[in-house]
Scaffold this active site. Sequence first.
Site, PDB file in Angstrom:
ATOM      1  N   THR A 182       0.794  -1.235   0.000  1.00  0.00           N
ATOM      2  CA  THR A 182       0.000   0.000   0.000  1.00  0.00           C
ATOM      3  C   THR A 182       0.830   1.290   0.000  1.00  0.00           C
ATOM      4  O   THR A 182       0.267   2.377   0.124  1.00  0.00           O
ATOM      5  CB  THR A 182      -0.924   0.022   1.228  1.00  0.00           C
ATOM      6  OG1 THR A 182      -0.135  -0.092   2.418  1.00  0.00           O
ATOM      7  CG2 THR A 182      -1.917  -1.134   1.164  1.00  0.00           C
TER       8      THR A 182
ATOM      9  N   TYR B 190       0.787   1.829  -8.239  1.00  0.00           N
ATOM     10  CA  TYR B 190       0.022   1.148  -7.192  1.00  0.00           C
ATOM     11  C   TYR B 190      -1.387   0.835  -7.691  1.00  0.00           C
ATOM     12  O   TYR B 190      -1.868  -0.299  -7.577  1.00  0.00           O
ATOM     13  CB  TYR B 190      -0.035   2.022  -5.941  1.00  0.00           C
ATOM     14  CG  TYR B 190      -1.110   1.606  -4.960  1.00  0.00           C
ATOM     15  CD1 TYR B 190      -0.969   0.471  -4.180  1.00  0.00           C
ATOM     16  CD2 TYR B 190      -2.277   2.377  -4.827  1.00  0.00           C
ATOM     17  CE1 TYR B 190      -1.965   0.093  -3.283  1.00  0.00           C
ATOM     18  CE2 TYR B 190      -3.264   2.004  -3.933  1.00  0.00           C
ATOM     19  CZ  TYR B 190      -3.109   0.872  -3.172  1.00  0.00           C
ATOM     20  OH  TYR B 190      -4.104   0.500  -2.297  1.00  0.00           O
TER      21      TYR B 190
END
Length: 281
Positions: free
Chosen positions: A61, A124
């Site tokens: 994350t 991401y």
Amino acid sequence: MKILITGARGMLASDLIPHLEQAHDVIPFSEFELDITDLDILSIKAKEAKPELIINCAAYTKVDDAEKEKDLALNVNNLGAKNIALICAERKIPLCHISTDYVFDGNKNAPYSIYDKPNPINFYGRTKLEGEQHIQNILKDFYIIRTSGLYGIHGANFVSTIMKIAKVQSNIKVVSDQITAPTSTLSLAQGIKILIESSKFGLYHLTDDSKDGISWYDFAKEIISEAGINSSVIPISTEEFPRPAKRPKYSVLANDSIKNTVDFHQIQRKTALKKFLEIRT
């Protein structure tokens, strides 16, 4: 229900596990106990545990770091999700997977529905979208839950960071041109429990209720006010605060899909924040 949870030491799982344990048999594995990028290990653990559902809370994350640690982000968010989907398919059990608002580019300027086409603008977001796609291609029975601006007691997040900085600085600079819907892990945990008990599979958006969204700047002001900290928040633009990974300008998620499917009522953002601050202090 016997539920295997990956990423058990993470911010979300830390609040999800005790919530689920009230009604289910939970088998938690931290990233140190179960590497989701290793299909063989996954298979062994699943065979031993014999779960009826897997909830994947394991994820890479670190949005900015993902721009340089691409292999690591790809392995966890893409390959890891694929591996878990393969195990679920092999064992004929459902998968609940947590995804993100960062699968969108932020150009819509209105809450994103589950029918809007994803278009991630950072690495991401790309890896998380690819993880979603693997699950959809491999499984028929799945819950993919996208959330946004997640914060909780047990991990690094925006709320905790603002409070920490505010205690040592009289002025805090926060971007005012990125709009989101901050979400408490406690709220998300409640929604996950309702969904997995419904057996109504599909793609969902689940956030706290911020209407059409709130800027990080305004949310920071809200945090400072609710926490009773004497500090000022100064608005700045994204250009004034350059970061390695691009952020969507607008990434509010519409919760219609979950509202229309199960008996789930969004928690108001301020209510969720107050509850968080009460627990934290």
